[in-house]
Design a protein around this motif. Structure first.
Motif, PDB file in Angstrom:
ATOM      1  N   LYS A 253       2.844  29.250  16.604  1.00 23.67           N
ATOM      2  CA  LYS A 253       3.081  30.782  17.096  1.00 23.67           C
ATOM      3  C   LYS A 253       3.169  30.859  18.549  1.00 23.67           C
ATOM      4  O   LYS A 253       2.257  30.370  19.111  1.00 23.67           O
ATOM      5  CB  LYS A 253       1.970  31.542  16.346  1.00 23.67           C
ATOM      6  CG  LYS A 253       2.012  32.843  16.428  1.00 23.67           C
ATOM      7  CD  LYS A 253       3.052  33.663  15.837  1.00 23.67           C
ATOM      8  CE  LYS A 253       3.236  34.933  16.108  1.00 23.67           C
ATOM      9  NZ  LYS A 253       4.233  35.624  15.252  1.00 23.67           N
ATOM     10  N   LEU A 254       4.090  31.768  18.977  1.00 24.63           N
ATOM     11  CA  LEU A 254       4.161  32.082  20.384  1.00 24.63           C
ATOM     12  C   LEU A 254       4.688  33.546  20.494  1.00 24.63           C
ATOM     13  O   LEU A 254       5.667  34.007  19.969  1.00 24.63           O
ATOM     14  CB  LEU A 254       5.410  31.027  20.928  1.00 24.63           C
ATOM     15  CG  LEU A 254       5.752  31.664  22.272  1.00 24.63           C
ATOM     16  CD1 LEU A 254       4.733  31.081  23.113  1.00 24.63           C
ATOM     17  CD2 LEU A 254       7.085  30.902  22.752  1.00 24.63           C
ATOM     18  N   LYS A 255       3.917  34.160  21.310  1.00 21.12           N
ATOM     19  CA  LYS A 255       4.058  35.421  21.740  1.00 21.12           C
ATOM     20  C   LYS A 255       4.112  35.660  23.114  1.00 21.12           C
ATOM     21  O   LYS A 255       3.426  34.945  23.894  1.00 21.12           O
ATOM     22  CB  LYS A 255       2.863  36.501  21.240  1.00 21.12           C
ATOM     23  CG  LYS A 255       2.820  36.703  19.488  1.00 21.12           C
ATOM     24  CD  LYS A 255       1.867  37.513  19.366  1.00 21.12           C
ATOM     25  CE  LYS A 255       1.880  37.918  17.477  1.00 21.12           C
ATOM     26  NZ  LYS A 255       3.002  38.574  17.335  1.00 21.12           N
ATOM     27  N   GLY A 256       5.014  36.485  23.740  1.00 16.61           N
ATOM     28  CA  GLY A 256       5.083  36.897  25.073  1.00 16.61           C
ATOM     29  C   GLY A 256       6.363  37.089  25.294  1.00 16.61           C
ATOM     30  O   GLY A 256       7.458  36.780  24.713  1.00 16.61           O
TER      31      GLY A 256
ATOM     32  N   LEU B  17       7.948  25.486  27.854  1.00 16.00           N
ATOM     33  CA  LEU B  17       7.451  25.693  26.506  1.00 16.00           C
ATOM     34  C   LEU B  17       8.390  26.118  25.546  1.00 16.00           C
ATOM     35  O   LEU B  17       8.092  26.027  24.283  1.00 16.00           O
ATOM     36  CB  LEU B  17       6.550  27.270  27.036  1.00 16.00           C
ATOM     37  CG  LEU B  17       5.600  27.705  26.231  1.00 16.00           C
ATOM     38  CD1 LEU B  17       4.704  26.612  25.548  1.00 16.00           C
ATOM     39  CD2 LEU B  17       4.852  28.931  26.504  1.00 16.00           C
ATOM     40  N   ASP B  18       9.654  26.584  25.983  1.00 18.71           N
ATOM     41  CA  ASP B  18      10.717  26.942  24.958  1.00 18.71           C
ATOM     42  C   ASP B  18      10.883  25.584  24.432  1.00 18.71           C
ATOM     43  O   ASP B  18      11.142  25.596  22.989  1.00 18.71           O
ATOM     44  CB  ASP B  18      11.762  27.176  25.624  1.00 18.71           C
ATOM     45  CG  ASP B  18      11.602  28.908  26.020  1.00 18.71           C
ATOM     46  OD1 ASP B  18      10.551  29.512  25.443  1.00 18.71           O
ATOM     47  OD2 ASP B  18      12.551  29.463  26.988  1.00 18.71           O
ATOM     48  N   LYS B  19      10.913  24.584  24.910  1.00 18.07           N
ATOM     49  CA  LYS B  19      11.345  23.294  24.324  1.00 18.07           C
ATOM     50  C   LYS B  19      10.249  22.714  23.531  1.00 18.07           C
ATOM     51  O   LYS B  19      10.608  21.972  22.396  1.00 18.07           O
ATOM     52  CB  LYS B  19      11.696  22.175  25.593  1.00 18.07           C
ATOM     53  CG  LYS B  19      12.697  22.361  26.354  1.00 18.07           C
ATOM     54  CD  LYS B  19      12.996  21.254  27.455  1.00 18.07           C
ATOM     55  CE  LYS B  19      14.385  21.523  28.200  1.00 18.07           C
ATOM     56  NZ  LYS B  19      14.417  20.466  29.377  1.00 18.07           N
ATOM     57  N   GLU B  20       9.105  22.983  24.035  1.00 15.03           N
ATOM     58  CA  GLU B  20       7.807  22.595  23.150  1.00 15.03           C
ATOM     59  C   GLU B  20       8.008  23.359  21.696  1.00 15.03           C
ATOM     60  O   GLU B  20       7.569  22.740  20.571  1.00 15.03           O
ATOM     61  CB  GLU B  20       6.689  22.797  23.835  1.00 15.03           C
ATOM     62  CG  GLU B  20       6.362  21.839  24.874  1.00 15.03           C
ATOM     63  CD  GLU B  20       4.939  22.078  25.767  1.00 15.03           C
ATOM     64  OE1 GLU B  20       4.304  23.093  25.155  1.00 15.03           O
ATOM     65  OE2 GLU B  20       4.561  21.629  26.451  1.00 15.03           O
TER      66      GLU B  20
ATOM     67  N   ASP C  14       8.544  37.547  16.496  1.00 14.81           N
ATOM     68  CA  ASP C  14       7.953  36.486  17.236  1.00 14.81           C
ATOM     69  C   ASP C  14       8.732  36.500  18.639  1.00 14.81           C
ATOM     70  O   ASP C  14       9.682  37.268  18.725  1.00 14.81           O
ATOM     71  CB  ASP C  14       7.901  35.203  16.754  1.00 14.81           C
ATOM     72  CG  ASP C  14       7.395  35.260  15.245  1.00 14.81           C
ATOM     73  OD1 ASP C  14       6.474  35.898  15.122  1.00 14.81           O
ATOM     74  OD2 ASP C  14       7.659  34.416  14.478  1.00 14.81           O
ATOM     75  N   ALA C  15       8.274  35.756  19.621  1.00 12.81           N
ATOM     76  CA  ALA C  15       8.986  35.717  20.924  1.00 12.81           C
ATOM     77  C   ALA C  15      10.302  35.062  20.511  1.00 12.81           C
ATOM     78  O   ALA C  15      10.578  34.411  19.625  1.00 12.81           O
ATOM     79  CB  ALA C  15       8.000  34.850  21.649  1.00 12.81           C
ATOM     80  N   PRO C  16      11.319  35.238  21.617  1.00 11.85           N
ATOM     81  CA  PRO C  16      12.675  34.961  21.444  1.00 11.85           C
ATOM     82  C   PRO C  16      12.641  33.295  21.000  1.00 11.85           C
ATOM     83  O   PRO C  16      13.433  33.039  19.918  1.00 11.85           O
ATOM     84  CB  PRO C  16      13.328  35.038  22.870  1.00 11.85           C
ATOM     85  CG  PRO C  16      12.423  36.372  23.256  1.00 11.85           C
ATOM     86  CD  PRO C  16      11.040  36.115  22.792  1.00 11.85           C
ATOM     87  N   ALA C  17      11.780  32.358  21.695  1.00 10.31           N
ATOM     88  CA  ALA C  17      11.878  31.085  21.539  1.00 10.31           C
ATOM     89  C   ALA C  17      11.461  30.655  20.109  1.00 10.31           C
ATOM     90  O   ALA C  17      12.027  29.820  19.322  1.00 10.31           O
ATOM     91  CB  ALA C  17      10.899  30.158  22.355  1.00 10.31           C
ATOM     92  N   ASP C  18      10.488  31.401  19.605  1.00  3.11           N
ATOM     93  CA  ASP C  18       9.673  31.137  18.428  1.00  3.11           C
ATOM     94  C   ASP C  18      10.740  31.522  17.483  1.00  3.11           C
ATOM     95  O   ASP C  18      10.906  30.900  16.284  1.00  3.11           O
ATOM     96  CB  ASP C  18       8.447  32.199  18.351  1.00  3.11           C
ATOM     97  CG  ASP C  18       7.422  31.759  17.289  1.00  3.11           C
ATOM     98  OD1 ASP C  18       7.946  30.870  16.352  1.00  3.11           O
ATOM     99  OD2 ASP C  18       6.552  32.002  17.076  1.00  3.11           O
ATOM    100  N   ALA C  19      11.484  32.843  17.383  1.00  2.00           N
ATOM    101  CA  ALA C  19      12.388  33.196  16.578  1.00  2.00           C
ATOM    102  C   ALA C  19      13.571  32.445  16.281  1.00  2.00           C
ATOM    103  O   ALA C  19      14.162  31.902  15.226  1.00  2.00           O
ATOM    104  CB  ALA C  19      12.839  34.632  16.937  1.00  2.00           C
ATOM    105  N   ALA C  20      14.111  31.973  17.568  1.00  4.73           N
ATOM    106  CA  ALA C  20      15.316  30.891  17.792  1.00  4.73           C
ATOM    107  C   ALA C  20      15.015  29.769  16.905  1.00  4.73           C
ATOM    108  O   ALA C  20      15.826  29.279  16.081  1.00  4.73           O
ATOM    109  CB  ALA C  20      15.636  30.621  19.023  1.00  4.73           C
ATOM    110  N   SER C  21      13.844  29.157  17.150  1.00  4.84           N
ATOM    111  CA  SER C  21      13.665  27.817  16.222  1.00  4.84           C
ATOM    112  C   SER C  21      13.385  27.973  14.754  1.00  4.84           C
ATOM    113  O   SER C  21      13.836  27.267  14.084  1.00  4.84           O
ATOM    114  CB  SER C  21      12.209  27.433  16.878  1.00  4.84           C
ATOM    115  OG  SER C  21      10.856  28.160  16.352  1.00  4.84           O
TER     116      SER C  21
END
Length: 313
Positions: free
Chosen positions: A131-134, A143-146, A198-205
């Motif tokens: 889970k990622l927020k921000g 962090l996006d890669k993680e 979620d955050a963009p990276a989270d939603a994208a994954s």
């Protein structure tokens, strides 16, 4: 004179409909539990809220569980709890496997270990995620890669590892043999619960992993392997990752609104039985928004555009 009987008739109809719906859900639940008996079920995050509920239901149904997670102590606690509430003569002791989907270098080895527990995998429940927020400008590219490693490459690496074993077994098995069983991988369901907002990276994954499973569904259909995605509503506020914090924190807490883990677990059981390709567990408003986005994208995005413009000003 006709008004009074009609007023009395409508509540009876509603009551009868509710009763029929309740009986249907109970019967379908029992039918789904009977469908998982003796089948090998792998849960990638057994210690989360959803993972615990799935573990409880599948264990009570007589499945051969392989419980995965990053916290070994919690896995052992869950295993003991399952043994304490189920009839040992009708259930199998769960197998435990340490799994951190953010560590891609180890996932392939874990996939083999998971497959070796019972020699095959009938049902793979991909419920682990980070889970990622921000806001996007505050999150580093690292962090996006993680997040992508944990939420996309981790699940697909594990799925490809177990699917490869299932496909090899399907090619060597008798097509006229029995249905799904611990010795036959036909009917495997890769369940991937997803969340939105979620955050963009989270939603994208999560968009990426849904796309992968959509393509995988068509590719493995010839091997009688079913791929299903279960998308619950937003589970409410949950602790998220902050910049600099290592990825790998798996979440699914009891929500204040949206889909409850127990309800999602029940639906996962039904999906395994019915092999539906896609299930959306959304509240009415998000469901309507989803349809509007699909059919009338301009209408859906116009309020967002207005809000963003106001924010810039």
């Amino acid at each position: 004179e006709m008004g009074l009987p009609l007023v009395l008739f409508l509540p009876l109809v509603l009551l009868a409909g509710s009763g029929v719906l309740f009986i249907y859900r109970q019967v379908s639940g029992l039918w789904a539990r009977s469908a998982v008996q003796n089948r090998v079920v792998v849960i990638t995050d057994a210690t989360s809220g959803l993972g615990k509920e799935c573990s409880r239901l599948f264990h009570a149904g007589g499945a051969r569980l392989v419980l995965c997670g990053r916290d070994w102590e919690k896995l052992e606690e869950l295993c003991e709890a399952l043994r304490g509430v189920a009839d040992p003569s009708k259930t199998f002791p769960p197998r435990l496997v340490f799994l951190d989907l953010s560590d891609i270098n180890c996932v392939q080895d874990v996939a083999k270990e998971v497959s070796d527990c019972y020699g095959c995998v009938d049902v793979l429940v991909n419920n682990a995620s980070v889970k990622l927020k921000g806001p996007v400008q505050s999150l580093s590219l690292e962090l996006d890669k993680e997040i992508m490693e944990a939420n996309y490459f981790g699940p697909i690496t594990l799925t490809k590892g177990t699917d490869r074993a299932a496909t090899d077994a399907s090619l060597t098995s008798d097509p006229a043999g029995p249905g799904p069983s611990p010795t036959s991988p036909s009917g495997e369901a890769g369940i991937s619960p997803q969340r939105c907002r979620d955050a963009p990276a989270d939603a994208a994954s999560k968009h990426a992993v849904l796309g992968f499973f959509d393509c995988l569904r068509a590719e493995v259909e010839e091997f009688d392997v079913a791929v299903s995605t279960v998308s619950p509503g937003h589970p409410g506020e949950a602790p998220g990752l902050t910049p600099g914090r290592p990825a790998g924190a798996v979440f699914f807490r009891k929500p204040a609104y949206g889909s409850h883990p127990a309800d999602v677990a029940e639906e996962v059981m039904r999906v395994v039985r019915g092999k539906r390709p896609e299930v959306l567990l959304l509240d009415p408003l998000p469901r309507v928004a989803l349809y509007v986005r699909t059919l009338l994208p301009d209408l859906f995005f116009s309020p967002l555009s207005i809000r963003n413009n106001v924010g810039v000003r």
